[in-house]
Design a protein around this motif. Sequence first.
Motif, PDB file in Angstrom:
ATOM      1  N   LEU A  73       0.832  -1.199   0.000  1.00 19.26           N
ATOM      2  CA  LEU A  73       0.000   0.000   0.000  1.00 19.26           C
ATOM      3  C   LEU A  73       0.865   1.246   0.000  1.00 19.26           C
ATOM      4  O   LEU A  73       0.445   2.309  -0.472  1.00 19.26           O
ATOM      5  N   LEU A  74       2.055   1.150   0.549  1.00 18.59           N
ATOM      6  CA  LEU A  74       2.975   2.285   0.603  1.00 18.59           C
ATOM      7  C   LEU A  74       3.586   2.532  -0.772  1.00 18.59           C
ATOM      8  O   LEU A  74       3.988   1.592  -1.467  1.00 18.59           O
ATOM      9  N   TYR A  75       3.642   3.781  -1.172  1.00 17.99           N
ATOM     10  CA  TYR A  75       4.267   4.185  -2.433  1.00 17.99           C
ATOM     11  C   TYR A  75       5.637   3.531  -2.582  1.00 17.99           C
ATOM     12  O   TYR A  75       6.456   3.579  -1.654  1.00 17.99           O
ATOM     13  N   PHE A  76       5.879   2.894  -3.744  1.00 15.54           N
ATOM     14  CA  PHE A  76       7.075   2.058  -3.931  1.00 15.54           C
ATOM     15  C   PHE A  76       8.376   2.829  -3.769  1.00 15.54           C
ATOM     16  O   PHE A  76       9.419   2.246  -3.442  1.00 15.54           O
ATOM     17  N   ASN A  77       8.352   4.140  -3.953  1.00 11.29           N
ATOM     18  CA  ASN A  77       9.577   4.933  -3.878  1.00 11.29           C
ATOM     19  C   ASN A  77       9.794   5.535  -2.487  1.00 11.29           C
ATOM     20  O   ASN A  77      10.692   6.344  -2.305  1.00 11.29           O
ATOM     21  N   ARG A  78       8.966   5.116  -1.528  1.00 12.67           N
ATOM     22  CA  ARG A  78       9.081   5.637  -0.167  1.00 12.67           C
ATOM     23  C   ARG A  78       9.782   4.596   0.712  1.00 12.67           C
ATOM     24  O   ARG A  78       9.414   3.429   0.737  1.00 12.67           O
ATOM     25  N   GLU A  79      10.833   5.024   1.413  1.00 13.25           N
ATOM     26  CA  GLU A  79      11.583   4.113   2.284  1.00 13.25           C
ATOM     27  C   GLU A  79      10.764   3.760   3.531  1.00 13.25           C
ATOM     28  O   GLU A  79      10.067   4.598   4.092  1.00 13.25           O
ATOM     29  N   ARG A  80      10.866   2.519   3.942  1.00  9.47           N
ATOM     30  CA  ARG A  80      10.226   2.093   5.187  1.00  9.47           C
ATOM     31  C   ARG A  80      11.205   2.271   6.350  1.00  9.47           C
ATOM     32  O   ARG A  80      12.412   2.176   6.138  1.00  9.47           O
ATOM     33  N   PRO A  81      10.703   2.517   7.563  1.00 13.46           N
ATOM     34  CA  PRO A  81       9.298   2.674   7.951  1.00 13.46           C
ATOM     35  C   PRO A  81       8.715   4.009   7.483  1.00 13.46           C
ATOM     36  O   PRO A  81       9.441   5.003   7.372  1.00 13.46           O
ATOM     37  N   SER A  82       7.416   3.994   7.220  1.00 13.47           N
ATOM     38  CA  SER A  82       6.749   5.213   6.759  1.00 13.47           C
ATOM     39  C   SER A  82       5.255   5.074   6.989  1.00 13.47           C
ATOM     40  O   SER A  82       4.790   4.068   7.539  1.00 13.47           O
ATOM     41  N   GLU A  83       4.522   6.089   6.577  1.00  8.23           N
ATOM     42  CA  GLU A  83       3.083   6.097   6.800  1.00  8.23           C
ATOM     43  C   GLU A  83       2.326   6.367   5.502  1.00  8.23           C
ATOM     44  O   GLU A  83       2.791   7.105   4.626  1.00  8.23           O
ATOM     45  N   VAL A  84       1.165   5.769   5.407  1.00 10.85           N
ATOM     46  CA  VAL A  84       0.184   6.064   4.362  1.00 10.85           C
ATOM     47  C   VAL A  84      -0.913   6.900   5.012  1.00 10.85           C
ATOM     48  O   VAL A  84      -1.450   6.522   6.064  1.00 10.85           O
ATOM     49  N   SER A  85      -1.235   8.035   4.427  1.00 12.84           N
ATOM     50  CA  SER A  85      -2.267   8.907   4.991  1.00 12.84           C
ATOM     51  C   SER A  85      -3.482   8.946   4.061  1.00 12.84           C
ATOM     52  O   SER A  85      -3.335   9.151   2.855  1.00 12.84           O
ATOM     53  N   LEU A 107      -1.682   4.971   8.348  1.00 15.16           N
ATOM     54  CA  LEU A 107      -1.334   3.557   8.444  1.00 15.16           C
ATOM     55  C   LEU A 107       0.180   3.436   8.477  1.00 15.16           C
ATOM     56  O   LEU A 107       0.869   3.914   7.571  1.00 15.16           O
ATOM     57  N   PHE A 108       0.685   2.790   9.510  1.00 14.15           N
ATOM     58  CA  PHE A 108       2.124   2.676   9.696  1.00 14.15           C
ATOM     59  C   PHE A 108       2.632   1.383   9.054  1.00 14.15           C
ATOM     60  O   PHE A 108       2.121   0.294   9.321  1.00 14.15           O
ATOM     61  N   VAL A 109       3.642   1.537   8.202  1.00 13.18           N
ATOM     62  CA  VAL A 109       4.298   0.401   7.557  1.00 13.18           C
ATOM     63  C   VAL A 109       5.702   0.299   8.144  1.00 13.18           C
ATOM     64  O   VAL A 109       6.527   1.198   7.963  1.00 13.18           O
ATOM     65  N   SER A 110       5.972  -0.781   8.864  1.00 10.73           N
ATOM     66  CA  SER A 110       7.243  -0.907   9.576  1.00 10.73           C
ATOM     67  C   SER A 110       8.376  -1.310   8.646  1.00 10.73           C
ATOM     68  O   SER A 110       8.162  -1.659   7.482  1.00 10.73           O
ATOM     69  N   GLN A 111       9.565  -1.291   9.183  1.00  2.92           N
ATOM     70  CA  GLN A 111      10.756  -1.646   8.417  1.00  2.92           C
ATOM     71  C   GLN A 111      10.786  -3.139   8.107  1.00  2.92           C
ATOM     72  O   GLN A 111      11.113  -3.555   6.998  1.00  2.92           O
ATOM     73  N   SER A 112      10.436  -3.960   9.089  1.00  5.16           N
ATOM     74  CA  SER A 112      10.666  -5.396   8.954  1.00  5.16           C
ATOM     75  C   SER A 112       9.416  -6.219   8.710  1.00  5.16           C
ATOM     76  O   SER A 112       9.479  -7.303   8.146  1.00  5.16           O
ATOM     77  N   SER A 113       8.253  -5.728   9.126  1.00 10.97           N
ATOM     78  CA  SER A 113       7.033  -6.530   9.038  1.00 10.97           C
ATOM     79  C   SER A 113       6.148  -6.045   7.904  1.00 10.97           C
ATOM     80  O   SER A 113       6.146  -4.871   7.545  1.00 10.97           O
ATOM     81  N   ASN A 114       5.395  -6.989   7.338  1.00 21.57           N
ATOM     82  CA  ASN A 114       4.426  -6.619   6.311  1.00 21.57           C
ATOM     83  C   ASN A 114       3.100  -6.174   6.910  1.00 21.57           C
ATOM     84  O   ASN A 114       2.205  -5.745   6.194  1.00 21.57           O
TER      85      ASN A 114
END
Length: 426
Positions: A73-85, A107-114
């Motif tokens: 769901l997170l924009y492919f060019n955005r580094e994780r961790p990041s958020e979708v608003s 929505l929080f997308v973590s570095q290691s978990s899907n």
Amino acid sequence: MSLLSIWAKDYKNLNFYSTPLELKPLNILVGPNGSGKSNLVGLLNLIHLSVFQNSEDIKGLEYACDYLGGSHLLYFNRERPSEVSVKYKFTGIAETRNQPIHLDLKLFVSQSSNRIELSEDFLYSPVRGDEDQPFYYYKFHDHSIGSGVLSILQPDGSQRFQRISDIPVDSLGLLSIDERIQKDEEVRELLLKSSIYAVRQHLLDEIKGWRFYNANHMNSQKIRNAEPKVSSGSLNTYLSESGENLAAVLEQLSNDSVDFEERFNEAVKQLFPMTRRIRATRAGLLNLTIEWSVQGIGKGLTLRDMSDGSVRMLCWAVILLSPKLPSLLVIDEPELGIHVAWMKILAGWIHYAAQRTKVIVSTHSPDLLDCFTDRSDCVISLNLRADGLVSLDGIQEEQFKARLQEGWELGDLYRVGDPSIGGWPW
């Protein structure tokens, strides 16, 4: 209540948080494959699926995120961790003094978990119409994950915030309020003094009332062979996504409304002028089928005697002509398998539905677009940018005025590859 606007930031290839997409009664989405039409529909499906508890083990939000792509769901060019608003704006109700209702989610997308979790969940309305002065019904995960505040009504009519904890990060606040009521007597007492409950119930009813249809999901062969059970009540008010309860819905709506039965039969006569009558009838004691009476043929025909495109058009007729429309109707590529001669008929049904509810249609058909030439203000063209994001562009009729005066139609611009109307992007 109705959905007015949506915002998105870093949701797949959509990023229009500074300028929302304002929805009209009719909205036609055009654009090449991969431009983001399905992603835009997914923004709506995100909260629609989230308000259903799919099982005891999987919360609605978790199911919705997994269904729509998980961490993708997170924009492919955005580094994780990041958020979708994402943000949704609805018309107001009496309990909000008719001020619009906003639902803001991060929505929080973590570095290691899907796994995706809520990092912000706000429900609010503007104070006296001022969008910069929100009144919050609740703010969850605002300062720390898992905690938040509820707005509590005081005896003198004023409001105060009450902080609560143990708020789940895998369920929308619209639902977790109910969970807390069942578990926590203190929170239950607080909510009785709150204006949240009426607001969230209206909102849940609105979102649960949305319906999504994709022509690719309609299996004409299964619809032909289906013999749904006879039922009563509202079980078959709406056609299922697969269309297999067609006979049951036709019977339900015809029993509820003589006007619908007449309108549906007139619609079928538009497709097949030799039609005398089409109706749902019994197939045994407990099942239903569809009988098609045709002039000059003594024996009644059935769906098995119809082509794939004909069966699909019956589905669209039931969906679009129904006297009981959903609060939001989303249709993806209704033109699939439909002869070009029927596009004008299909467009007429879409226009009729849009006079009674909010309709979103995604299409690749220039022939269907031709039928909306006089409604070009309703067309939204999704265009890929060099950075992989998508721009949502309204059609500027002035730009094509000369061609339209020459007799061009909207679909003609698509046919010649004009990118501003969803034509060739390459």
